[in-house]
Enzyme design. Structure first.
Site, mmCIF file in Angstrom:
data_model
loop_
_atom_site.group_PDB
_atom_site.id
_atom_site.type_symbol
_atom_site.label_atom_id
_atom_site.label_comp_id
_atom_site.label_asym_id
_atom_site.label_seq_id
_atom_site.Cartn_x
_atom_site.Cartn_y
_atom_site.Cartn_z
ATOM 1 N N LYS A 1 -10.214 -15.407 16.335
ATOM 2 C CA LYS A 1 -9.681 -15.999 15.098
ATOM 3 C C LYS A 1 -9.379 -17.477 15.320
ATOM 4 O O LYS A 1 -8.656 -17.831 16.245
ATOM 5 C CB LYS A 1 -8.408 -15.262 14.664
ATOM 6 C CG LYS A 1 -7.693 -15.902 13.463
ATOM 7 C CD LYS A 1 -6.484 -15.085 13.005
ATOM 8 C CE LYS A 1 -5.709 -15.792 11.894
ATOM 9 N NZ LYS A 1 -4.510 -15.063 11.460
ATOM 10 N N LYS B 1 3.542 -19.648 2.948
ATOM 11 C CA LYS B 1 4.549 -19.048 3.822
ATOM 12 C C LYS B 1 5.935 -19.571 3.463
ATOM 13 O O LYS B 1 6.124 -20.771 3.339
ATOM 14 C CB LYS B 1 4.228 -19.353 5.289
ATOM 15 C CG LYS B 1 3.049 -18.559 5.816
ATOM 16 C CD LYS B 1 2.863 -18.728 7.298
ATOM 17 C CE LYS B 1 1.652 -17.949 7.791
ATOM 18 N NZ LYS B 1 1.873 -16.493 7.803
ATOM 19 N N ARG C 1 -8.026 -11.631 8.901
ATOM 20 C CA ARG C 1 -8.940 -10.480 8.829
ATOM 21 C C ARG C 1 -10.175 -10.811 8.008
ATOM 22 O O ARG C 1 -11.233 -10.220 8.210
ATOM 23 C CB ARG C 1 -8.182 -9.260 8.282
ATOM 24 C CG ARG C 1 -7.645 -9.438 6.888
ATOM 25 C CD ARG C 1 -6.631 -8.380 6.523
ATOM 26 N NE ARG C 1 -5.368 -8.546 7.238
ATOM 27 C CZ ARG C 1 -4.332 -7.723 7.150
ATOM 28 N NH1 ARG C 1 -4.410 -6.644 6.378
ATOM 29 N NH2 ARG C 1 -3.236 -7.942 7.825
ATOM 30 N N ASP D 1 -2.634 -20.513 15.287
ATOM 31 C CA ASP D 1 -3.370 -19.388 14.703
ATOM 32 C C ASP D 1 -4.852 -19.404 15.096
ATOM 33 O O ASP D 1 -5.637 -18.585 14.623
ATOM 34 C CB ASP D 1 -3.208 -19.429 13.166
ATOM 35 C CG ASP D 1 -3.152 -18.043 12.542
ATOM 36 O OD1 ASP D 1 -2.952 -17.066 13.285
ATOM 37 O OD2 ASP D 1 -3.338 -17.951 11.309
ATOM 38 N N ASP E 1 -2.391 -22.167 9.465
ATOM 39 C CA ASP E 1 -2.200 -21.105 8.480
ATOM 40 C C ASP E 1 -0.927 -21.370 7.678
ATOM 41 O O ASP E 1 0.173 -21.011 8.092
ATOM 42 C CB ASP E 1 -2.105 -19.741 9.190
ATOM 43 C CG ASP E 1 -1.943 -18.594 8.188
ATOM 44 O OD1 ASP E 1 -2.135 -18.830 6.971
ATOM 45 O OD2 ASP E 1 -1.633 -17.466 8.632
ATOM 46 N N ASP F 1 -2.486 -14.879 2.478
ATOM 47 C CA ASP F 1 -1.966 -15.069 3.831
ATOM 48 C C ASP F 1 -2.547 -14.049 4.819
ATOM 49 O O ASP F 1 -2.368 -14.162 6.023
ATOM 50 C CB ASP F 1 -0.431 -14.982 3.815
ATOM 51 C CG ASP F 1 0.198 -15.620 5.045
ATOM 52 O OD1 ASP F 1 -0.540 -16.296 5.803
ATOM 53 O OD2 ASP F 1 1.408 -15.453 5.252
ATOM 54 N N GLU G 1 -5.439 -13.928 5.824
ATOM 55 C CA GLU G 1 -6.727 -14.654 5.881
ATOM 56 C C GLU G 1 -7.483 -14.385 7.172
ATOM 57 O O GLU G 1 -8.705 -14.458 7.202
ATOM 58 C CB GLU G 1 -6.469 -16.159 5.727
ATOM 59 C CG GLU G 1 -6.099 -16.928 7.011
ATOM 60 C CD GLU G 1 -4.792 -16.460 7.662
ATOM 61 O OE1 GLU G 1 -3.951 -15.885 6.937
ATOM 62 O OE2 GLU G 1 -4.619 -16.653 8.872
HETATM 63 N N1 BES Z 1 -1.274 -15.902 11.258
HETATM 64 C C1 BES Z 1 -0.510 -14.890 10.625
HETATM 65 C C2 BES Z 1 0.121 -13.896 11.597
HETATM 66 C C3 BES Z 1 1.167 -14.428 12.535
HETATM 67 C C4 BES Z 1 2.503 -14.334 12.217
HETATM 68 C C5 BES Z 1 0.821 -14.968 13.756
HETATM 69 C C6 BES Z 1 3.467 -14.795 13.084
HETATM 70 C C7 BES Z 1 1.787 -15.438 14.631
HETATM 71 C C8 BES Z 1 3.112 -15.334 14.290
HETATM 72 C C9 BES Z 1 -1.395 -14.097 9.677
HETATM 73 O O1 BES Z 1 -2.421 -14.803 9.087
HETATM 74 C C10 BES Z 1 -0.529 -13.603 8.577
HETATM 75 O O2 BES Z 1 -0.064 -14.410 7.825
HETATM 76 N N2 BES Z 1 -0.359 -12.285 8.509
HETATM 77 C C11 BES Z 1 0.415 -11.685 7.506
HETATM 78 C C12 BES Z 1 -0.353 -10.486 7.006
HETATM 79 C C13 BES Z 1 0.194 -9.898 5.729
HETATM 80 C C14 BES Z 1 0.081 -10.904 4.611
HETATM 81 C C15 BES Z 1 -0.573 -8.651 5.415
HETATM 82 C C16 BES Z 1 1.761 -11.277 8.115
HETATM 83 O O3 BES Z 1 1.820 -10.909 9.280
HETATM 84 O O4 BES Z 1 2.749 -11.373 7.396
HETATM 85 ZN ZN ZN Z 2 -3.122 -16.369 10.138
HETATM 86 MG MG MG Z 3 -1.831 -15.727 7.313
#
Ligand code: BES
Ligand code: ZN
Ligand code: MG
Length: 511
Positions: free
Chosen positions: A276, A288, A366, A303, A281, A362, A364
């Protein structure tokens, strides 16, 4: 300046190092048996004054040999001998060894010595000797890493971040181990250099480490090693129907780059590694939030840790000339809010034809991984592994001491096996098929996130599974391990490089 590691058969008395660290297992006043036995074994190498002093410290309860406990035992004006706790003998293993080595190197740096030595007693070599020496080299070099590229002053003197420390010496008791030890240190140096380079990329801010910057870093490797490099820019991404990558990058001013880097060290079917590479992000239109005192957007420059890891795996394979065929695929882009951004409710056709309904911009990671995993099939890979900072929920599931892994049994088992040698913990989560319906879309084929509460990290894996067909595959969620604010994974803060050694070991062992 990098730390130089030397291997020698010198004794504690003979070494020129300013400080010498000697390990002792945990023991107490009543049980000096262990220590006496140790003293007998090492009487040629360890001055009797040191053993006497340690006995004294144990009796005074100042030093008990607890894991990572450090206590100086002065010997002379010129030389400092430091006792290091190895913890309980029955609990000692290669991971404890790595942690102890890490502590020692930081202690030496903080003591402001130019050189230190670490006395390796035969008793502690529970792994084979090469593995022990390699672990010493890796742990030392990973622990002494500091990111100070962007500091214009206050670089601790020489810009290395390591004060005046220049040399770490491994004192080997058994002379026949010196040559294997030297070889193992060379390997460790190659590995640690590449990992520390990946850590630089992850630590660099998003205004510098843009998709093009990372793509260029991958391209630079082609000049040094025999690799194949391909990059698809905005137009090619569009032409190839990598529509999910296109959608995620649509709100950004930075052009998306889909990098494919190939190391061909064997003519077998390739191992495809997908990383990834979200260089920032923000969450996109599902921006966020700032909740309470916590800014969830903070640190989202990291990220792209998955992509940086894959570059490192390829470089290590090339440097060590591994007999392996590896293709790293890295979708690199930013996730930003804008009038051109992809939205919630959009339905986007993935590279493999699946219509994905966006329920959260968010989620993104996947999306870009889905296109990259589907695209990877065209190389007819023997197996497929992705590493991604995919879900915050990974830190809820297992915390920061290890990564979550899920996927095909045979690959997950092989990863577990590799993880034993690199001491990078992974924990398997199930991809229970009953959860698949949480991603059913009313108007398309698949939603990118479940809107009701559910298993966060598992849902990431379940989404990705739709894009891998029959290829044996595993997904590693490194969201909780890629960076740290605590003293874990050989660093106090910032990028850890977690997972790179694991993947190299996997590749090495893969049959
Ligand atoms: N990049 C984030 C995940 C992340 C969170 C990495 C904290 C490192 C530290 C990812 O893109 C994300 O935002 N995931 C969401 C998924 C949800 C929207 C289904 C999450 O974990 O809240
Ligand atoms: Zn992310
Ligand atoms: Mg995200």
């Amino acid at each position: 300046m990098a730390i130089n590691i030397i291997v020698s058969g010198k004794s504690i008395l003979e070494t020129d190092a300013e400080a010498v660290y000697v390990g002792f297992f945990q023991t107490d006043e009543k049980d000096l048996k262990e220590l006496k036995e140790f003293a007998k074994n090492v009487s040629k190498c360890i001055p009797s004054q040191v053993i006497a002093k340690v006995k004294e410290l144990i009796a005074a309860k100042k030093f008990e040999g607890k894991k990572k406990q450090i206590y100086p035992v002065y010997l002379s004006d010129k030389k400092l001998v430091v006792a290091v706790g190895l913890g309980k003998k029955e609990e000692y293993n290669s991971y404890v060894f790595r942690q102890v080595v890490s502590c020692v190197s930081k202690n030496a740096r903080d003591r402001k010595v130019k050189s230190y030595a670490f006395f390796l007693d035969n008793n502690w070599v529970r792994m084979n000797f090469e593995a022990t020496a390699q672990a010493f080299g890796e742990s030392t070099l990973l622990s002494l890493y500091k990111f100070d590229k962007l500091k214009t002053k206050d670089k601790n003197g020489n810009g290395s971040g390591n004060g005046i420390l220049q040399t770490a010496e491994l004192l080997i008791e058994d002379k026949k181990n010196i040559d294997p030890g030297k070889k193992a240190i060379l390997v460790a140096q190659q590995i640690a250099e590449c990992i520390n380079h990946a850590r630089d990329l992850i630590n660099l801010p998003p205004n510098i480490a843009t998709p093009k910057y990372i793509a260029n870093e991958a391209k630079e490797l082609v000049k040094k090693y025999k690799l194949k490099f391909t990059v698809l820019g905005r137009k090619e991404i569009e032409k190839n129907n990598l529509n999910l990558i296109k959608a995620v990058s649509s709100g950004s001013n930075e052009e998306a780059q889909f990098v494919i880097l190939e190391y061909n060290g064997s003519n077998k079917a390739p191992i495809c590694l997908v990383g990834k590479g979200i260089t920032y992000d923000s969450g996109g239109l599902n921006l966020k939030p700032y909740v309470g005192s916590s800014a969830s957007m903070r640190n989202m420059k990291s990220d792209m840790a998955g992509a940086a890891s894959m570059i490192a795996v390829i470089e290590i394979a090339a440097r060590l000339r591994l007999s392996a065929h590896i293709i790293a695929l890295m979708p690199l882009c930013e996730n930003m809010p804008d009038g051109k951004s992809y939205r919630c409710d959009d339905v986007i056709k993935a590279y493999n034809g699946i219509n994905v309904e966006i329920t959260n911009t968010d989620a993104e990671g996947r999306l870009v991984l889905a296109d990259a995993l589907a695209y990877a099939q065209k190389y007819k890979p023997a197996c497929l592994i992705d590493a991604a900072t995919l879900t915050g929920a990974a830190s809820v599931a297992v915390g920061y001491m290890g990564a979550c892994v899920m996927g095909s049994k045979e690959i997950v088992e092989k990863l577990k096996f590799a993880s034993k040698d690199t001491d990078e913990r992974i924990w398997e989560l199930p991809l229970w098929e009953e959860y698949a319906e949480l991603l059913d879309s009313k108007i398309g084929d698949l939603k990118n996130s479940n809107e009701s509460s559910g298993p966060g990290t598992i849902m990431g894996g379940i989404f990705l599974k739709n894009f891998v067909e029959k290829t044996p595959w595993a997904h590693i969620d490194i969201a909780a391990t890629a960076t740290t604010e605590k003293d874990v994974h050989y660093t106090e803060s910032g990028a850890t490089g977690f997972g790179i050694r694991l993947l190299v070991e996997f590749v090495k062992k893969y049959r």
